[in-house]
Structure formats: C-alpha cells, structure tokens
Motif scaffolding. Structure first.
Motif, mmCIF file in Angstrom:
data_model
loop_
_atom_site.group_PDB
_atom_site.id
_atom_site.type_symbol
_atom_site.label_atom_id
_atom_site.label_comp_id
_atom_site.label_asym_id
_atom_site.label_seq_id
_atom_site.Cartn_x
_atom_site.Cartn_y
_atom_site.Cartn_z
ATOM 1 N N VAL A 227 0.632 -1.141 -0.130
ATOM 2 C CA VAL A 227 -0.102 -0.022 -0.020
ATOM 3 C C VAL A 227 0.868 1.362 0.140
ATOM 4 C CG1 VAL A 227 -1.723 1.152 1.146
ATOM 5 C CG2 VAL A 227 -1.880 -1.151 1.268
ATOM 6 N N VAL A 228 0.574 2.209 -0.922
ATOM 7 C CA VAL A 228 1.379 3.401 -0.906
ATOM 8 C C VAL A 228 0.157 4.691 -0.827
ATOM 9 C CG1 VAL A 228 3.032 5.054 -2.123
ATOM 10 C CG2 VAL A 228 3.367 2.240 -1.904
ATOM 11 N N SER B 215 4.383 3.528 5.654
ATOM 12 C CA SER B 215 4.307 3.933 6.953
ATOM 13 C C SER B 215 5.752 4.464 7.554
ATOM 14 C CB SER B 215 3.819 2.671 7.974
ATOM 15 O OG SER B 215 4.663 1.680 7.591
ATOM 16 N N LEU B 216 6.795 3.983 6.998
ATOM 17 C CA LEU B 216 8.266 3.836 7.283
ATOM 18 C C LEU B 216 9.082 4.962 5.992
ATOM 19 C CD1 LEU B 216 9.218 0.293 8.052
ATOM 20 C CD2 LEU B 216 8.640 2.445 9.562
ATOM 21 N N THR C 53 -7.536 -4.616 7.938
ATOM 22 C CA THR C 53 -6.556 -5.544 7.648
ATOM 23 C C THR C 53 -5.459 -5.001 6.881
ATOM 24 O OG1 THR C 53 -7.753 -6.347 5.988
ATOM 25 C CG2 THR C 53 -7.871 -7.640 8.012
ATOM 26 N N SER C 54 -4.491 -5.458 6.642
ATOM 27 C CA SER C 54 -3.239 -5.162 5.860
ATOM 28 C C SER C 54 -2.590 -3.895 5.883
ATOM 29 C CB SER C 54 -3.601 -5.505 4.191
ATOM 30 O OG SER C 54 -2.744 -5.369 3.554
ATOM 31 N N ASP D 29 -4.868 9.634 2.764
ATOM 32 C CA ASP D 29 -3.545 9.771 2.187
ATOM 33 C C ASP D 29 -2.898 10.914 3.003
ATOM 34 O OD1 ASP D 29 -4.870 12.101 1.557
ATOM 35 O OD2 ASP D 29 -4.423 11.720 -0.594
ATOM 36 N N ARG D 30 -3.089 10.791 4.223
ATOM 37 C CA ARG D 30 -2.624 12.176 5.206
ATOM 38 C C ARG D 30 -1.084 11.581 5.329
ATOM 39 N NH1 ARG D 30 -7.300 13.032 9.822
ATOM 40 N NH2 ARG D 30 -8.401 14.207 8.383
ATOM 41 N N GLY D 31 -0.564 10.479 5.010
ATOM 42 C CA GLY D 31 0.945 10.207 5.555
ATOM 43 C C GLY D 31 1.635 11.160 4.254
#
Length: 446
Positions: free
Chosen positions: A265-266, A288-289, A417-418, A424-426
């Motif tokens: 997921v991106v 996430s990273l 899940t997953s 898309d706040r990241g």
C-alpha cells in the motif's frame, strides 16, 4: 357548440346563419364600428402568437433564474468553503478560522495513555559515564560525625545532559619531500579535506538536519550553529552543505524508490510549490516508514513518471481521485477518506446554511451532484473492498453526518487489515512540511 338557425347576440354584434355560414349584423353604439369576422380572426391569431411569445419568454426567464440560483448556490458554497469542508489549506482560513469539530464519538475513556499502553520514559542506566558520591557530614540524630560509620544504603539519581559543546579542530599537514632526483612530492589530502579551512562531516550533518529535517530557514540554521559552537556559520555554508548531501543521495533514493514500489500500500498526494521563481509541483509517495517527495515543473503524468513510483507500482494506491491516477491500469485504487469526509461535510454545511428545510435533504442526491456523476469514488471503494484489505464501515447518525455506504472504505481509524490507512495524510504530511517551509520563506504555496 351547436348554433341554431335563429339570431345570436354577442356583445354589440348580431350573428345569424345564412347558407350554413355565420354572418354578423353590426350594431353601432356610440359610433364605434363593429369589427368584421376577418378582423376578429386576425386578432385571435395575433393574440395567440403573443401568448406563445410570452410563454417562450417566461420559459427563458425560468431557465435564467434557475441558472442564477445555481450560480448563487455555487458562490455561496465557495464562500463557505474552508479547510474543514474542502481541500483548501488551513492557512487560507484567515482570522475567521472555524472552530475544530471532531467526527469522533465519545468512547467514555479517560484522556491519555490507555491501560496496557507501553509508554516511553527516561529510565536509569547501569553504567553511567560519571558517578559522584555525596556523603552525609554528621548524624541528624545526635550530631556525631559519620566518617567511619557503616554504609547502609544508597539512593541513585541520574542526570542526562549534553557535554560542553566545543568545536574540535583537526589539522591535516600535507608533507612535501624532495627526492635526490630533485622532484618535490606532496602527500595527498584525505577524502573530503579540500580547503585550508572547512567544517567537517559532523557539523555539516547537523546543518543539513536542522535545515532539511527540522525545517529551519537557512538564516536560522546558520545563526543557531554560530551560537551553539561559537564559530561563524553563514547561510551560504548551509546551502553548500545541503547541496553536497543531496549529491550523495543517489544510491539512497534508488533504495527508497525500490522499497516503496515493493510495498503493498502506498499513499499519494500532490500540491503546487514555487521554486526558482516559478510554479512547480510536489509529488509525495509514502508508506508507514518511507516517504519520497519529488519536485517537477509539470503537473500530471509526465511528473508522475519522472518520480519513478507509479509506473512500476502494482499494489493499492490511496489518493484523492485525481484523474491522472486513472492512467495507471495496474493499480488497485482506494479513495482517501479524508477527502470524502470533507466533501460530505461540505454537503451538510451548505444544505443546513441555505436550504429552506434542513431536515429534508438527501445526502446521496447531494453527494452525487457534488461529484457531478463521477463514479470513481464508488469504484475505488469497491476495488479496495474486493481486494479484502479494507474493512466495511458502520453507518453513523444521519442527523449529524451522512451514512457511509458499505462499499466505502472504513472510517479513519477503522481499517481492519493489511495496514491500509483510510486516508492519504501520510503523503499529505510530507507535502505540508515542505509547504510550511515555503510559507516561512515567504514563497507561498503554488
């Protein structure tokens, strides 16, 4: 109507039938001549034409009023738009910034860390760098000295602090020696030692960290380092250190790009940005990273391809339904719920502010009008659900906010899940930090 053979009087005209034809005998009152049949027929035709003209004019007026009403509603919607119910940035709210309203319902839990939450706190270590023992001088009971008294306990208290910061200067002497053949040879300088006076890699790393990592301006970065280390640092020095660091990131960027492409997921986002005096566009791809932010002079597929993520990515793309994302058929699309919630809040705010009966609205009709028949949000939501990585959402109070369809990805904080985040706040966070720097430098967002 059936006419008899006898005379018929209508107004000032006496009508009678002659050879199955209706003829009139004119009766003159006050010297006013009676109109002929042909004149009356022409008058009826003219009045019918005028009635048709007026009806067409009224139809045009009705259409014009409808267009004006729609335009007024759109202008009112634009006036009511803010960072809470649209994609406008918070900086555009000005002094009339709306009070924050949370969409979360009360849980009954107390604020702060919950039971079972592993907190982070400063803890004592077993091997401190320095130990200072403090002895009691005399007994608090009788006043006798305690020099030779038995030690019965110790209380440990540790202070974590920085050592005195001073610049450590290393001089590299490049020795020259003359051979018996008469040739003088000088030693080579170590890698990175290129000038008579320069800052070393640690100071350069601190410059880049404060400037790029903590988003200080060049002037503030230079001023902070000058005060901390007691040595002059200019804004040009900060720029030069940043440029050198950027030149060394080629291998790092390749690794980050490869890892993002390999992710399941991106999150993607984009925004305008001024650079070198012209409008450019920032593109963010994040997990996430990892976050990769690229800048391009164009907006759209050309810039997306240049970033190097979307052409090779085959996982789930969380974004704002901007149409260029549809040009990558290998993606599984997921609509960012932050955008969806803002749009639905805008529907509620606009209707409650301007509708005659705020209780009579239908959010499905309004949201369909809002998307102008665009089915991509629904399709993106269905794709994410079919992939089995986004849980279904529960409906919530229709009086306070619209129902959320089972086909829509879960509300923020409800993805099951997953590791698929519902927004898309990241990606947006990385762009916000760059936009924040632009604002502080007086560049302003694009």
């Amino acid at each position: 109507m059936t006419l008899t053979s006898g005379p018929i009087v209508t107004g000032q005209v006496l009508w009678r039938r002659v050879d199955d034809k209706l003829v009139s005998d004119c009766v003159t009152i006050d010297s006013v001549p009676c109109p002929t049949y042909e004149q009356l027929a022409d008058l009826i035709v003219a009045q019918a034409a005028e009635l048709a003209r007026l009806t067409a004019h009224l139809t045009k007026l009705d259409a014009h009023i409808a267009r004006q009403d729609a335009r007024n509603a759109e202008l009112e919607r634009q006036l009511a738009a803010n960072s809470r119910n649209s994609s406008k940035p918070p900086s555009s709210d000005g002094l009339g910034k709306p009070a924050p309203k949370s969409l979360r319902t009360k849980t009954g839990r107390k604020p702060g860390g919950q039971h079972g939450h592993k907190g982070d706190t400063l803890r004592q270590i077993t091997d401190p760098d320095e130990v200072i023992r403090h002895e009691p001088l005399s007994c608090t009971g009788c006043g006798e000295g305690l020099t030779r008294a038995t030690e019965v306990g110790v209380v440990r208290r540790q202070i974590f602090d920085l050592p005195p910061e001073t610049i450590h200067v290393t001089e590299h002497q490049l020795i020259s020696r003359r051979c018996h053949c008469g040739t003088s040879t000088r030693a080579d300088a170590p890698a990175g030692v290129n000038a008579p006076v320069q800052y070393g890699p640690r100071v350069s790393a601190v410059m880049v960290y404060l400037y790029m990592g903590q988003y200080l301006s060049k002037a503030h970065t230079a001023h902070a380092l000058s005060e901390l280390f007691g040595k002059p640092v200019s804004a040009g020095t900060v720029s030069a250190a940043t440029a050198r660091a950027a030149d060394d990131l080629g291998e790092f960027r390749t690794e980050v790009t490869a890892r993002i492409i390999a992710s399941d997921v991106v999150h993607f986002d984009e925004t305008g940005f001024r650079a070198v005096g012209a409008l450019h566009w920032l593109y963010s791809a994040s997990t996430s990273l990892l976050t990769l932010v690229t800048c391009h002079r164009r907006r759209g597929r050309e810039a997306m391809n240049a970033a190097g993520i979307l052409p090779a990515f085959t996982g789930i793309a969380v974004h704002d339904a901007w149409s260029p994302y549809d040009t990558y058929p290998q993606l599984t699309h997921a609509l960012c719920n932050a955008h969806l919630l803002r749009d639905l809040i805008a529907v509620v705010d606009h209707h409650q502010a301007y509708a005659d009966d705020p209780r009579s609205w239908c959010w499905e009709t309004e949201s369909h009008r809002l998307f102008d028949g665009d089915q991509r949000p629904h399709r993106y939501s269905c794709e994410a659900c079919r992939s089995g990585v986004v849980g279904r959402a529960s409906a919530f109070d229709c009086r306070r906010r619209p129902h959320q369809s089972d086909s829509v990805p879960a509300r923020e904080g409800r993805a099951e899940t997953s590791g698929v985040g519902p927004t898309d706040r990241g990606a947006d966070r990385g762009l916000s930090e760059v936009r924040g720097r632009s604002a502080r430098l007086g560049l302003g967002p694009g």
